[in-house]
Every structure is written in structure tokens, then in C-alpha cells.
Scaffold this motif. Structure first.
Motif: not given
Lengths: 235, 235
Positions: A36, A38-39, A41-47, A49, B30, B32
Motif C-alpha cells: 500500500l 499512502h499519503s 491525507g485522503g484516507s481509506y484508499k491508498p494512492l 497499491w 493522518k 486531517d
DNA sequence: ACATGTATGTCGTGG
DNA sequence: CCACGACGTACATGT
């Protein structure tokens, strides 16, 4: 599970192609090899994967080699290939801020309550809330094109197919319509009425249902649960 | 971004209720305030989570207090409440194996290529691959119930509504059917034929389409792109 | 803000 | 293994 925080770039090639420019990110490598990205922010879904089953291979460059290459100054590269689809994920690490590993073991798993299955069970047990003298024929009545949530009989013995949704939207009405078409071809059942039952039904779905001669019923989850509790207290 | 690896239990109350028994997991907080709970497998989707906007409050118990409580031996508790829906996530940490924080900054974001929009543009530009003398009327032709992907005219000037999907499945046929019903009520357009175009079309969708008098076309993304490249080279 | 359609959807279940 | 339906779907886009 391996946790890496690093400045990296990522490329994905598979069902689509995607590119992430160089930036600091969290990389997670799970026990099954899945990765995965991840950044912060913009949670739940990875950038980006890669799902299992997949294979991860890593390669390194020493500092000199990296410095010589004017194009990419990466020092480590991960190549993740999906075992079945051939989808590829390539991560190039430029600067590593953290790299740690942990043994977590297999998770005991999530216990859920309150989803559609539960609504269905509650309505099946309290089918007479739809009308006096109604009876349950079957839950998950199987047809060639899928299971009808509830098949019941009304007070006069007529068949009723009930589709249950948490949220009543247009595709639920379409689904029930397909079932009704099929069920009404069965001379033992026909004529079969349809009832679209949901905790909330959108106006469009209501209109479409009316157009198809399908009745709409809104379900009160707490009330159904209340009835159920009240009944079980009798025993 | 804060990374915590800990033995913990998790409870969620919101659209449903869910419980995760005590086990080692990865917790991500995160920038946020959103929280993800990941196990060491079953990728992409967290076991539990809270989406922003939400508020995280943490409370601690000293060791003595924790030991006195026979029920739960947690030493730290996170309460995450969603600011709008009121959904709640409670994490109780029993043993912390790692706790680190990093400043990642805002991610430059993902660049994608090859999704439905691209397919639509390619087919619109090469509408004559569907038949000699065909012409494009509009992309995203707007109707009361939504946009038709492509509206075209065939060699004899008849209207054609085209629905494009990456993968052709049954609900795409339903969608096109609804559009066709509506479009065929417009005397300026009627009669309107339907074409269901996708990179791959499932057998069920094909059967349903045939039943509705809708033609199926499989799109070759690479071939379309090839045509496009060849054409642009002419200029 | 709300409605709609897409998704590298993911995930379970039943055939 | 495939098909289908649910999901705390999430997510982007257009009104």
C-alpha cells in the motif's frame, strides 16, 4: 508487516497506468506481499497499491551508482507483480526516513451487526408487519438469476416477492423487476406482487417502482428490533 | 502522520456497529485526523477507519489504574468522532510496539490514464470504426436522467445512442435501456438504436442486450489508440 | 450541498 | 473458478 516512510515515486501499469511523482509517503508491505502507498491525507484508499497474490522483488543501487545516473537518483527499487493479472507496481525510493518491521499474526477478524442481512432476518421474523395474515415462504428464495430476498404470501394466499435494501435506489427496483418477470413465468407462483423495502427510499426509485406496479415500504430498523426484543421477552 | 503498532481492540458505532477483539494491529493517524486500522493482510481496505472530517481525543490511564480494572487492561484510549455524522470509533491500546510520527506534506497527486473517459474520447474521435459514413452528434448528450456517453448518426442518418464501459456488465445494459426508452419518446430523434460498447462484455450482458435489441461492440483500446496516433501523425 | 456514475473498487456467498 | 450483490462502499464530477 514492514513500514517504510520514504521519498519515492510510484508507477502502476495494469487495468490502467498511473504515476506518482517524487514525494514523501508511507509504504506498507503486508505479510502476504501486498503493498500500500499512502499519503498523509485522503484516507481509506491508498494512492496506489497491489493486492495479493503478488510477488515483491527489491533491488538496490549503491550511492555512487545513484549519483552517476542523472535521470533517477533512487537508491532502492521495489517491483511488485500480481501473480494472476500481471499488473505491475514499481516504487523507487530516494530517501528513507523510517523502515521498521513487525510480526502481527493473523487478525481474529471483524464482528458486524446491522447490515442488510440483519434487516432481512428481522423482516422475515416479523413478516406480519406488512399485513395481517401474511406468512413467510422462504428467505433467499433462489431463482436462475439470483436469490429473491424474501418470498411471502399475503392474507389471500397470493405470492409476494420482497427486495430489501438498506438504501432504496433505482437499481434495487430494477433488480426486483427482473425477479418479478421471472417469477411470473412460473404458473405455480404467478401472479407475484413485488414489494421494495428499505430504510429510506429515494424519490426516483419510488417513481420507477410505482411505474412497475411495485409497492414501497420503509423499514424502521429500531422498531423491528424492538418488536423482536419484545417477542423474545415472552419466552 | 502518526504510526502506531499496538495490541488493541476497536469498536465502531455508526451506520452499523462492529467490534474488533484484542490483537496486534497497525494504527495510522493522518494529518486531517482520520484514522485507519490495518491488519497484516487483506489489503487495501482497513479493518476499521474514520474518514475526515473527524475529531480525535486521546485519554491515558496509568499502570496502577489499568491493573485495578479487571475488565479492560488498556492504557490508552482513542475516541474518534465524525464531525458530521456522529459516527464513533473507539480504539483501546493495551501494548504499544511502535509509535512514530512524520511530516509528509501534501501529496502532488496521482496521474491516471486509460479509464472510461479516455475510451469515450477515442471512440468519439474514431466513430467511423463502428461503420462507414457514421458521424458524431455529441459526447455526453444530456437527458433528464443523465448523460448518454455518445450520440451518433449511422450511414442512413438514424440516431444511435452508445453506452461505453470498460467492462460490459448487466447494469450497463440497464442504463442504456433507460436512455433509449427516454430518447425514443423524442419525435425529433426516434427511432434511436442502442450500442453497448466495452473492452469486454460478459455473456449475461450480451444476452440481455440482445433481448433488448441492443448491439454489442467490443473496443480494442490499443487499436483505437493506434488509429489515433496514426491520424495525428498526418498533421 | 446533493445527485449521479465510476472504481486498479473490495469482499462475501453460492453455484 | 465465476457470477452476483452488498458495502460504514469511497470517490470524482456536475448541478
Amino acid at each position: 508487516m514492514r513500514l517504510v516512510v520514504a521519498r519515492c515515486s510510484v508507477d502502476y501499469t495494469g487495468r490502467l497506468t498511473a504515476h506518482l511523482p517524487l514525494a514523501p509517503r508511507l509504504l506498507i508491505v503486508k505479510a502476504d506481499g501486498s503493498v500500500l502507498v499512502h499519503s498523509d491525507g485522503g484516507s481509506y484508499k491508498p494512492l496506489n497499491w497491489m493486492t495479493p497474490p503478488c510477488t515483491l522483488t527489491t533491488s538496490r543501487r549503491d550511492d555512487e551508482e545513484a549519483l552517476e545516473d542523472p535521470e533517477g537518483e533512487w537508491i532502492e527499487q521495489w517491483d511488485v507483480v500480481h501473480d494472476k493479472t500481471g499488473d505491475r507496481l514499481r516504487v523507487r525510493l530516494v530517501e528513507v526516513f523510517e523502515d521498521s518491521s513487525h510480526e502481527l499474526g493473523i487478525d481474529p477478524g471483524l464482528q458486524k451487526d446491522g447490515v442488510e442481512a440483519h434487516l432481512q432476518a428481522l423482516l422475515a421474523e416479523n413478516i406480519d408487519t406488512l399485513g395481517e395474515g401474511w406468512s413467510l415462504v422462504r428467505r433467499e428464495f433462489f431463482t436462475a438469476i439470483g436469490p429473491v430476498d424474501i418470498l411471502a404470501r399475503d392474507e389471500s394466499g397470493g405470492s409476494v416477492a420482497i427486495e430489501i435494501k438498506r438504501r432504496g435506489e433505482i437499481d434495487g427496483v430494477e433488480q426486483l423487476t427482473r425477479y418479478l418477470e421471472l417469477l411470473n413465468r412460473d404458473p405455480l407462483l404467478a401472479p407475484v406482487r413485488g414489494i421494495f423495502a428499505a430504510q429510506a427510499i429515494k424519490p426516483q426509485a419510488r417513481v420507477l417502482a410505482a411505474d412497475r406496479g411495485i409497492d414501497c415500504v420503509t423499514l424502521d430498523y429500531d422498531a423491528l428490533r424492538g418488536i423482536d426484543d419484545a417477542e423474545s421477552r415472552l419466552f
